[in-house]
Each structure stands twice: as C-alpha cells, then as structure tokens.
Write a protein that holds these residues in place. Sequence first.
Motif, PDB file in Angstrom:
ATOM      1  N   VAL A 184      -5.838 -56.311 -17.501  1.00 46.15           N
ATOM      2  CA  VAL A 184      -5.490 -54.903 -17.696  1.00 46.15           C
ATOM      3  C   VAL A 184      -5.492 -54.584 -19.191  1.00 46.15           C
ATOM      4  O   VAL A 184      -4.945 -55.346 -19.995  1.00 46.15           O
ATOM      5  N   ILE A 185      -6.114 -53.470 -19.546  1.00 51.39           N
ATOM      6  CA  ILE A 185      -6.036 -52.920 -20.898  1.00 51.39           C
ATOM      7  C   ILE A 185      -5.257 -51.618 -20.794  1.00 51.39           C
ATOM      8  O   ILE A 185      -5.599 -50.745 -19.989  1.00 51.39           O
ATOM      9  N   GLY A 193     -12.402 -49.310 -27.016  1.00 55.53           N
ATOM     10  CA  GLY A 193     -13.414 -49.706 -26.049  1.00 55.53           C
ATOM     11  C   GLY A 193     -13.630 -48.748 -24.901  1.00 55.53           C
ATOM     12  O   GLY A 193     -14.713 -48.704 -24.306  1.00 55.53           O
ATOM     13  N   PHE A 194     -12.586 -47.973 -24.561  1.00 55.74           N
ATOM     14  CA  PHE A 194     -12.659 -47.048 -23.425  1.00 55.74           C
ATOM     15  C   PHE A 194     -12.087 -45.700 -23.862  1.00 55.74           C
ATOM     16  O   PHE A 194     -11.047 -45.252 -23.363  1.00 55.74           O
ATOM     17  N   PRO A 195     -12.745 -45.050 -24.804  1.00 60.38           N
ATOM     18  CA  PRO A 195     -12.156 -43.858 -25.428  1.00 60.38           C
ATOM     19  C   PRO A 195     -11.949 -42.685 -24.487  1.00 60.38           C
ATOM     20  O   PRO A 195     -11.025 -41.889 -24.697  1.00 60.38           O
ATOM     21  N   MET A 196     -12.789 -42.540 -23.454  1.00 58.75           N
ATOM     22  CA  MET A 196     -12.602 -41.396 -22.556  1.00 58.75           C
ATOM     23  C   MET A 196     -11.417 -41.625 -21.625  1.00 58.75           C
ATOM     24  O   MET A 196     -10.696 -40.677 -21.290  1.00 58.75           O
ATOM     25  N   ILE A 197     -11.186 -42.861 -21.174  1.00 57.88           N
ATOM     26  CA  ILE A 197      -9.990 -43.144 -20.375  1.00 57.88           C
ATOM     27  C   ILE A 197      -8.748 -42.871 -21.221  1.00 57.88           C
ATOM     28  O   ILE A 197      -7.780 -42.250 -20.767  1.00 57.88           O
ATOM     29  N   ARG A 211      -4.797 -46.890 -18.285  1.00 57.10           N
ATOM     30  CA  ARG A 211      -5.203 -48.304 -18.300  1.00 57.10           C
ATOM     31  C   ARG A 211      -6.502 -48.481 -17.528  1.00 57.10           C
ATOM     32  O   ARG A 211      -6.896 -47.644 -16.717  1.00 57.10           O
ATOM     33  N   LEU A 212      -7.136 -49.591 -17.803  1.00 53.94           N
ATOM     34  CA  LEU A 212      -8.272 -50.038 -16.998  1.00 53.94           C
ATOM     35  C   LEU A 212      -7.895 -51.365 -16.372  1.00 53.94           C
ATOM     36  O   LEU A 212      -7.605 -52.345 -17.084  1.00 53.94           O
ATOM     37  N   ILE A 213      -7.883 -51.387 -15.050  1.00 54.41           N
ATOM     38  CA  ILE A 213      -7.594 -52.603 -14.289  1.00 54.41           C
ATOM     39  C   ILE A 213      -8.921 -53.202 -13.844  1.00 54.41           C
ATOM     40  O   ILE A 213      -9.756 -52.506 -13.259  1.00 54.41           O
ATOM     41  N   GLU A 214      -9.114 -54.484 -14.118  1.00 54.40           N
ATOM     42  CA  GLU A 214     -10.327 -55.177 -13.678  1.00 54.40           C
ATOM     43  C   GLU A 214      -9.943 -56.410 -12.868  1.00 54.40           C
ATOM     44  O   GLU A 214      -9.025 -57.150 -13.231  1.00 54.40           O
ATOM     45  N   LEU A 215     -10.650 -56.613 -11.793  1.00 54.32           N
ATOM     46  CA  LEU A 215     -10.424 -57.760 -10.912  1.00 54.32           C
ATOM     47  C   LEU A 215     -11.767 -58.447 -10.677  1.00 54.32           C
ATOM     48  O   LEU A 215     -12.762 -57.777 -10.371  1.00 54.32           O
ATOM     49  N   ILE A 216     -11.793 -59.767 -10.850  1.00 52.11           N
ATOM     50  CA  ILE A 216     -13.020 -60.552 -10.657  1.00 52.11           C
ATOM     51  C   ILE A 216     -12.762 -61.583  -9.573  1.00 52.11           C
ATOM     52  O   ILE A 216     -11.744 -62.288  -9.592  1.00 52.11           O
ATOM     53  N   TRP A 217     -13.710 -61.703  -8.646  1.00 50.52           N
ATOM     54  CA  TRP A 217     -13.552 -62.660  -7.536  1.00 50.52           C
ATOM     55  C   TRP A 217     -14.919 -63.120  -7.077  1.00 50.52           C
ATOM     56  O   TRP A 217     -15.891 -62.344  -7.103  1.00 50.52           O
TER      57      TRP A 217
END
Length: 463
Positions: A184-185, A193-197, A211-217
């Motif tokens: 999470v950022i 890195g994510f200026p529009m968010i 925030r930006l939540i990322e999940l990798i699987w």
Amino acid sequence: MTDPADLVRPDTGQAAHLIHLVDARSHDDWLNAQPDRHRAALLAQGFKASAFAHAILPGEQPEDWAVVAAVADTDALSSWCLAKLADVLPEGSYKLASGEPGPAILGWMTAQYRFDRYKEKKAGKGARVLLTAQPGAIDGAAAQARATALVRDMVNVPTADMGPDQIEAQAQVVANRHGAAMSVIRGDALEAGFPMIHAVGRAADRSCQPRLIELIWGREDAPRIAVVGKGVTFDTGGLDIKPSSAMRLMKKDMGGAAHALALADLIMNANLPVRLHLLLPIAENAISGNAFRPGDVLRSRKGLTVEIGNTDAEGRLILGDALTRAGEDEPELIIDFATLTGAARVALGPDLPALFANDDALAAELAACGTRVDDPMWRLPLWEPYNDLFKSDIADLNNAGESGYAGATTAALFLQRFIPDKTLWAHFDTFAWRPTAKPGRPKGGDALGLRATFAMLQGRYGR
C-alpha cells in the motif's frame, strides 16, 4: 449471514418438502394429473403459471405439504427461478420433485442474503435448505454467492464505516486468505508516483488518506492479468459539488473496487493458473482548502497532462494512474470495474453494466458468458472520433470536456489513453446498485458483471 454452502446440501434421502416445477407449456397436463385436494388448493390460492408464482399443496398428513412453482422453462432453469421461494418459504428442507436445480442453486443462496448490520437484531426465520443429488455444484455456487455478498456488503456499508482504512483492511483479509502479497502507498507518498490519485484524495481528512492498494498472487511464469477497481469512498463532486439528490448514494462510488476485490477472491479461490495483479486506487473526493480545482492541470503517472474540466469526473483520474501501473508489468489482459458515469445508467438502466473492450473477440466472449450465467451486460462503442470531445487547449487532454454527449464512451476513451497499445482490455461501467428488489437480488448494493467476467476467465485459464 448464513454461509451459502449451508443453504444447499447433498441429498442423502433426508426428509424434505417437494417442489414441483411447471411452466406455461406443461401446466395443464400437470394440473390434470393432480388429486382433487391439490386442484382445490390451487384454485383457492389463485395460482397461475406465471414467473415466480407459487402455491402450497396440502399432503395427506399436515406435515406432508409440498410446493408448486412456475418457471419460464422447466427444461432450462435460470439462476433466479427458485430465488423467490428461498426468500418466502418457511424454514426447512426442500428438493425438486424431479430433476436437479442446476444454476438455480446460486439464486437460492443469494436470495437469503440479508444486510442487517445497523438494525436491531430480532429473531428471523431460519434457513431454507435446498437438497441436490449433484453435490459437486455446491462449492462453485457458494464461492460466487460469497463474492456477491462481499460486493453487496462493501457497497451497502456507509462511508463512515467503509472508508479507505476499511477497504484496505478488507483487501488484507482476502490477501491473507490466499497467501497473496499486498502493498500500500498512502497519503503524500502518492504524489511523486501516482499524482492523480493524490490530487483527488488530498482534500479528505487525514483519517481518509488516499492510497493505492496492490495485491500480487500466482506463479511468476503464469499468464499475467490485472484487475483494477475504482474506489472513491465518497464523492461530493469536489468543488464542482453535486446536488444533495445526486450525493445521496455516493457511498457506493467504491463499488468498482468491491467488484475487483471480489473477482480477485474468486480467481484465487479457484486457483486459476494466472499471475494476478489487483490494483485498488482509493480516495475520498472531499472539499477543503487544498482540493483540486476546475482548471488545474495534473500530470499523470504516464506523463500525460490532464486539464480538470470538472472535479466530479474524478474516478477516471484515479483509474488513469492505476491503469498505467497495471500496464507496466505487461499483462496480457486488463479488466477494470468502475461506477463511472450516469450516462451509462441513462443508456442502459440499472440492470445492464456497460461493457467497453478494445478487442471484438474478448467482448463477444464476455457477453456470451454473461448470457450463460445470467449476468448480462451490453457493449457500447469506443468510438475514436469522440476523442475530440475531451481535447484541451492547454494540456494533453481534458478530464471532462465541454460536451454532454456520449458520456460513458468519452469516459472509456479517456481510460483507454492509459492502456498499452497491444494489451487486451475490458472496462465495466457498472452501477453496483439495485434501486428495486428482484428475486435473489435485493435492493441495495449488488454485483453486476462480476460472475460473467469470472466465467470468461475460467474459460480462458481454467484447468
């Protein structure tokens, strides 16, 4: 809520009330074969062979009563044909007098969903259990019913209890369940890195940091797919503030994130052989002294500059940064869900999510799966000439433009600017809400397009 797997059980010969199914074609022959007590009971109850109608058939003993229910076609049951029965019949066990429920298992489960988190707890009627001689169908239907309930719950919960922190916590629960890696950022760390968010969410209270939540699987060598969901936890419209009537349901503006998380849960639960990348851009579009303004120019993660024509067109901004991040890992397929435009609802109403795709075969596959699993959608065009409608005089593009035409298409075209040229992409502009109840689908938050997309992925990647 009762676990869906407990609502449909293997038929091992236990006692159960029989459900007789009839349609308009078979009704008369069936009725002529019934004993006098049944015909009298049906006459007294005014039973007709119209969809979702049902009546009670008395038995020789008081406890031996049965049910007759009308369906559209007894030879091709739909997901929802038994759903009303599951909602209105007394507590107990039931089974079809002949045949198997097949896809109707799902509707039996979803009809017994209840959202009562904020109501005084009262004793309700117990579960209605359906028996089947095909127990292999139970687990798959239960997984889809749980995913549907996840979307419903997340959308139904008010923003005060389903803000960015709570969505992150729910994503962590799903990640932990399947051993996925989550990162999470948050807050000002997004700006570089994510200026529009960051811009969309920076005006919110510190407890609701964007925030930006990322999940990798999944295996690194498996086919890569990305699933993205718009997570605006509440949309005031920003400085272009919405009227109160339009703001009333904006707790549901994170419905895309709920769909994406539920789809990820289904993919991992089915152990599909893919490398899954889930991205949930989360922000509250609030108003304060540092809110982004009409006329501002934002630089996106991709490097494109975006002039803000309307702060109420914020969902496409946070998706733009997330879609750019998704494309950086070179997936073969990107799917996004978003409660993006009122224009899609005007065009298609509340039942049909608008589908946009950059590949005809992918669009046809999704539509066919939607028909097969009773989760329909309708494709709208990515009409390239409409790119002119959001041109900007001072930036690479405008987030809204000045025209009111083709709002769903122009929003999708905006998103397409952040998709790599050779990557397959499908975008769902979904309502995530039912304004009126239907059998198996109560009023409130709902999953629209979720099961069709999962069926498509099963067809492509299932083993």
